[in-house]
Design a protein around this motif. Structure first.
Motif, PDB file in Angstrom:
ATOM      1  N   UNK A  43      30.027  62.035  39.242  1.00  0.00           N
ATOM      2  CA  UNK A  43      31.366  61.326  39.778  1.00  0.00           C
ATOM      3  C   UNK A  43      32.128  62.155  40.718  1.00  0.00           C
ATOM      4  N   UNK A  44      32.175  61.940  41.993  1.00  0.00           N
ATOM      5  CA  UNK A  44      32.912  63.016  42.908  1.00  0.00           C
ATOM      6  C   UNK A  44      34.451  62.503  42.954  1.00  0.00           C
ATOM      7  N   UNK A  45      34.707  61.309  42.835  1.00  0.00           N
ATOM      8  CA  UNK A  45      36.191  60.616  42.858  1.00  0.00           C
ATOM      9  C   UNK A  45      36.257  59.501  42.207  1.00  0.00           C
ATOM     10  N   UNK A  46      37.480  59.239  41.864  1.00  0.00           N
ATOM     11  CA  UNK A  46      37.754  57.828  41.164  1.00  0.00           C
ATOM     12  C   UNK A  46      39.197  57.512  41.133  1.00  0.00           C
ATOM     13  N   UNK A  47      39.623  56.617  42.051  1.00  0.00           N
ATOM     14  CA  UNK A  47      40.728  56.062  42.159  1.00  0.00           C
ATOM     15  C   UNK A  47      41.110  54.613  42.122  1.00  0.00           C
ATOM     16  N   UNK A  48      42.427  54.449  41.966  1.00  0.00           N
ATOM     17  CA  UNK A  48      42.821  52.745  42.175  1.00  0.00           C
ATOM     18  C   UNK A  48      42.852  52.559  43.493  1.00  0.00           C
ATOM     19  N   UNK A  49      42.331  51.557  44.019  1.00  0.00           N
ATOM     20  CA  UNK A  49      42.432  51.126  45.398  1.00  0.00           C
ATOM     21  C   UNK A  49      44.053  50.271  45.327  1.00  0.00           C
ATOM     22  N   UNK A  50      44.908  51.022  46.080  1.00  0.00           N
ATOM     23  CA  UNK A  50      46.490  50.653  46.102  1.00  0.00           C
ATOM     24  C   UNK A  50      46.380  49.248  46.892  1.00  0.00           C
ATOM     25  N   UNK A  51      45.524  49.121  47.748  1.00  0.00           N
ATOM     26  CA  UNK A  51      45.608  47.717  48.373  1.00  0.00           C
ATOM     27  C   UNK A  51      45.536  46.465  47.544  1.00  0.00           C
ATOM     28  N   UNK A  52      44.732  46.787  46.428  1.00  0.00           N
ATOM     29  CA  UNK A  52      44.319  45.749  45.399  1.00  0.00           C
ATOM     30  C   UNK A  52      45.623  45.473  44.429  1.00  0.00           C
ATOM     31  N   UNK A  53      46.712  46.130  44.543  1.00  0.00           N
ATOM     32  CA  UNK A  53      47.924  46.038  43.916  1.00  0.00           C
ATOM     33  C   UNK A  53      48.831  45.198  44.439  1.00  0.00           C
ATOM     34  N   UNK A  54      49.113  43.961  43.916  1.00  0.00           N
ATOM     35  CA  UNK A  54      50.251  42.888  44.795  1.00  0.00           C
ATOM     36  C   UNK A  54      50.949  42.626  43.378  1.00  0.00           C
ATOM     37  N   UNK A  55      52.067  41.800  43.716  1.00  0.00           N
ATOM     38  CA  UNK A  55      52.861  41.310  42.942  1.00  0.00           C
ATOM     39  C   UNK A  55      52.129  40.604  41.887  1.00  0.00           C
ATOM     40  N   UNK A  56      51.231  39.676  42.328  1.00  0.00           N
ATOM     41  CA  UNK A  56      50.358  38.974  41.438  1.00  0.00           C
ATOM     42  C   UNK A  56      49.361  39.856  40.612  1.00  0.00           C
ATOM     43  N   UNK A  57      49.392  41.182  40.784  1.00  0.00           N
ATOM     44  CA  UNK A  57      48.302  41.799  40.044  1.00  0.00           C
ATOM     45  C   UNK A  57      49.238  42.247  38.560  1.00  0.00           C
ATOM     46  N   UNK A  58      50.443  42.249  38.564  1.00  0.00           N
ATOM     47  CA  UNK A  58      51.257  42.641  37.275  1.00  0.00           C
ATOM     48  C   UNK A  58      51.599  41.313  36.323  1.00  0.00           C
ATOM     49  N   UNK A  59      51.335  41.381  35.206  1.00  0.00           N
ATOM     50  CA  UNK A  59      51.723  40.537  34.206  1.00  0.00           C
ATOM     51  C   UNK A  59      52.621  41.037  33.117  1.00  0.00           C
ATOM     52  N   UNK A  60      53.832  40.536  32.728  1.00  0.00           N
ATOM     53  CA  UNK A  60      54.681  40.993  32.140  1.00  0.00           C
ATOM     54  C   UNK A  60      55.054  40.084  30.903  1.00  0.00           C
ATOM     55  N   UNK A  61      54.705  40.368  29.812  1.00  0.00           N
ATOM     56  CA  UNK A  61      55.053  39.701  28.513  1.00  0.00           C
ATOM     57  C   UNK A  61      56.130  40.142  27.451  1.00  0.00           C
TER      58      UNK A  61
END
Length: 191
Positions: A106-124
């Motif tokens: 595995x050369x690199x591993x990262x979170x695709x920042x474009x996949x993070x939107x307001x709908x990506x977060x759920x808080x309870x």
């Protein structure tokens, strides 16, 4: 008549100059070089996308109430698998190439920042002292998810096998094309 002679002379001079260029080029055959093999290894990277959910769960008791604070973050992770090009080595013995190709990793591993939107977060939140989900908690949750993603990718033997096979195929194609260009037949031994 003089014009014809001068035209013939010009044509002959051009023909000799082209013949001279051709013979110089044909004397120098392209060679298979380690640096070129390493460049191919660099391009043989396999990129995969993983869809995942990161989770943070904090429970505490305030007086006799249970309080709960949960966070889910839905995201896409990008994993790149390939071979370490600095560990590629090649020995040439006539038309036999012995190429040392390291295992894929595995050369690199990262979170695709474009996949993070307001709908990506759920808080309870439950209970009186549940508190806010801070940026620090979100960052820690993503970091933990990224570490888990890298661990899962390292254990994905099929992904690593495909990355290694891809590097071998691209290097083999390069060697075969160089053989066609030089009129040689090369044998590759993988080490």
């Amino acid at each position: 008549m003089k014009k014809r002679i001068s035209i013939y002379i010009c044509v002959m001079m051009l023909a000799f100059s082209f013949a001279g260029c051709t013979s110089e080029q044909s004397e120098k055959k392209p060679e298979i070089e380690l640096q070129q093999i390493k460049s191919i290894g660099e391009f043989a990277v396999l990129e995969c996308y993983y869809h995942n959910v990161a989770k943070s769960d904090t429970m505490k008791k305030v007086l006799w109430w249970n309080t709960d604070r949960r966070l889910w973050i839905e995201y896409t992770g990008i994993v790149k698998a390939g071979v370490d090009i600095d560990k590629i080595d090649m020995k040439v013995d006539g038309n036999t190439l012995t190429i040392s190709l390291p295992k894929a990793e595995i050369l690199s591993c990262k979170v695709d920042k474009d996949s993070l939107t307001e709908d990506s977060y759920v808080v309870e939140k439950h209970g009186l002292g549940a508190g806010k989900i801070t940026a620090d908690i979100q960052t820690k949750t993503i970091r933990t998810a990224q570490e888990n993603l890298k661990k899962a990718a390292k254990e994905d033997n099929e992904l690593l096998s495909q990355a290694e096979e891809r590097a071998k195929n691209l290097i083999t194609d390069y060697v075969n094309r160089m053989g066609e260009a030089t009129g040689e037949t090369y044998e590759i031994k993988w080490k």
